[in-house]
Design a protein around this motif. Sequence first.
Motif, short mmCIF file in Angstrom:
data_model
loop_
_atom_site.label_atom_id
_atom_site.label_comp_id
_atom_site.label_asym_id
_atom_site.label_seq_id
_atom_site.Cartn_x
_atom_site.Cartn_y
_atom_site.Cartn_z
N PHE A 67 31.86 46.22 36.77
CA PHE A 67 32.40 44.85 36.80
C PHE A 67 32.76 44.47 35.37
O PHE A 67 31.90 44.45 34.48
CB PHE A 67 31.35 43.90 37.36
CG PHE A 67 31.73 42.45 37.26
CD1 PHE A 67 32.78 41.94 38.01
CD2 PHE A 67 31.05 41.60 36.40
CE1 PHE A 67 33.15 40.61 37.92
CE2 PHE A 67 31.41 40.26 36.30
CZ PHE A 67 32.46 39.77 37.06
N TRP A 68 34.06 44.17 35.13
CA TRP A 68 34.51 43.87 33.77
C TRP A 68 35.37 42.61 33.82
O TRP A 68 36.56 42.63 34.11
CB TRP A 68 35.30 45.04 33.21
CG TRP A 68 35.66 44.88 31.76
CD1 TRP A 68 36.90 44.68 31.24
CD2 TRP A 68 34.75 44.88 30.64
NE1 TRP A 68 36.84 44.56 29.88
CE2 TRP A 68 35.52 44.68 29.47
CE3 TRP A 68 33.37 45.02 30.52
CZ2 TRP A 68 34.96 44.62 28.21
CZ3 TRP A 68 32.81 44.97 29.26
CH2 TRP A 68 33.60 44.77 28.12
N ALA A 69 34.73 41.46 33.54
CA ALA A 69 35.37 40.15 33.71
C ALA A 69 36.20 39.67 32.52
O ALA A 69 37.15 38.91 32.72
CB ALA A 69 34.30 39.11 34.03
N PRO A 70 35.89 40.04 31.26
CA PRO A 70 36.56 39.38 30.13
C PRO A 70 38.08 39.52 30.12
O PRO A 70 38.78 38.59 29.72
CB PRO A 70 35.92 40.02 28.89
CG PRO A 70 35.28 41.27 29.38
CD PRO A 70 34.87 41.00 30.78
N ASN A 71 38.61 40.67 30.54
CA ASN A 71 40.06 40.85 30.50
C ASN A 71 40.77 39.86 31.43
O ASN A 71 41.75 39.22 31.05
CB ASN A 71 40.44 42.28 30.89
CG ASN A 71 40.06 43.28 29.81
OD1 ASN A 71 39.50 42.91 28.79
ND2 ASN A 71 40.37 44.55 30.03
N ALA A 72 40.28 39.75 32.66
CA ALA A 72 40.90 38.83 33.62
C ALA A 72 40.73 37.38 33.17
O ALA A 72 41.66 36.57 33.30
CB ALA A 72 40.30 39.04 35.01
N LEU A 73 39.56 37.04 32.64
CA LEU A 73 39.34 35.67 32.15
C LEU A 73 40.28 35.34 31.00
O LEU A 73 40.90 34.27 30.96
CB LEU A 73 37.89 35.51 31.69
CG LEU A 73 36.82 35.42 32.79
CD1 LEU A 73 35.43 35.42 32.16
CD2 LEU A 73 37.02 34.16 33.63
N LEU A 74 40.41 36.26 30.06
CA LEU A 74 41.26 36.04 28.89
C LEU A 74 42.72 35.90 29.31
O LEU A 74 43.43 34.97 28.87
CB LEU A 74 41.10 37.19 27.91
CG LEU A 74 41.88 37.11 26.59
CD1 LEU A 74 41.51 35.85 25.82
CD2 LEU A 74 41.61 38.35 25.74
#
Length: 476
Positions: free
Chosen positions: A39-46
């Motif tokens: 699960f890797w959220a920072p890219n989508a959030l950014l």
Amino acid sequence: MNDRGYLRATFLVLSFFILVLLAAWISINSRSFGGFAIFWAPNALLLGIWLRFPRTVAIYSVLGAAMGYLAADIFVKTDLIVTATFACGNILSVGSGYLLLNRLSEGDRKLLGLTSVLKLFLVTLVASAAGGLFGGLAVISFFSLPFFAGWSRWFVTDVVNYLTILPALLTLPANFKPSVWLNTPADDKSTPHRQVKVAPVGFLIAMSAAAFVIGGPGAVAVPLPALLWCAVLYRPFTVACLTFAYGIVSQLGIATGVFLPKPEDFAQESLQLSLHLGIAFIAVCPNILAAVMTSRNALLEEFKRLASQDSLCDLMNRRAFFEEASVLLEDAKTNAEALSLLIIDIDNFKSINDSHGHQVGDEVIRRTAAVLKGRIRQGDILARIGGEEFAILAPGLPQTALADYAERLRRACENTVIRKNGRSISITISIGAVFTPHSDAGIDVMILHADEALYRAKDAGRNRVELHAASRLQDS
């Protein structure tokens, strides 16, 4: 740079540093082989924040994000060169996604078009593939694994997280009202409708729980029928939030071995990657259907508007007037409220058409409609019910005020002059009005008596107001 510029730069660096650091630190705990996170959220959030708030796109926000990526890996004691490689891949993925999505229309970026979700899907494939190049380089250089192993892991992880997180950010409304969540009227509070609105969410929760009970790779598709039901009933933002929840829960199921035993090497992990990709494709389906339903509903609303609106003067047409009048009459009867009806006719309109042409005649109708629209009371219903004929239904207007009200409308039109081709055209109207104290007469009866009063106004020389006797209306 002045003090305000320094303050803005500092704010952007710190805010994006904290945002990416927290999101990355949480996501890093899901890492498995080769240092890649499930699960890797920072890219989508950014990416979502940059698209929704374009003013934050600056070198300072990029710098803050890069520092956040680096700090998160350093905190968990990842090799510094690996950390820098991963940070470059993340920035490349987000940057390429932003450049491509920013070229789309605003409607597509908010997922309002029929093909908007498909465009988002294609862009996420490109952005994820670009970032995956650094993932491939990392596993070759530091983990002695094939390039494709690192690239595919990065690619799939980014695709899944973009497609589950981005739609919720892109469809995020400016303000929250009941209509934001549901495709049904916000003021509909009937029990059956409340049950229908809640039922799809309950079904989704039940199906998600069933998926964990069933287990196995195929169980990730168990909630799909519930998601599609939600997409039919709810608005895109609601569907995007539910899809996001589905993505998180499904990835949790993979991480805990519910849907697939935990892999022990990269060869076994290919099955896990395939399952992640399946989640991404499932997440696309309800968002596409929600966009289609939104476009369909907007089209139906436009058809309804066209069917109920006069195209020449942007007023309610005859059919819509009778529908609204029936509702208003029922409300007036229930509340024992008085009701007045005014029928208005433009004087000598045929002569204007014959002398000046139909274009001037149309302008006379438009100008008369605009004058009347600007003079009626709030809550009154104004419609064009014939060629040069208008109707006003005025609830709650006292009988003593009816004549003055009609006279003000007549004078407003009388003072209106249209100048065409060096000639002045004066507008006058005749008005027939009727009053009923308890709204116990039907709309047809009211129109009949208002027409009788209008004919008397015409016979008396036009440009005047005539009232129908209230006693005659009551006798009907």
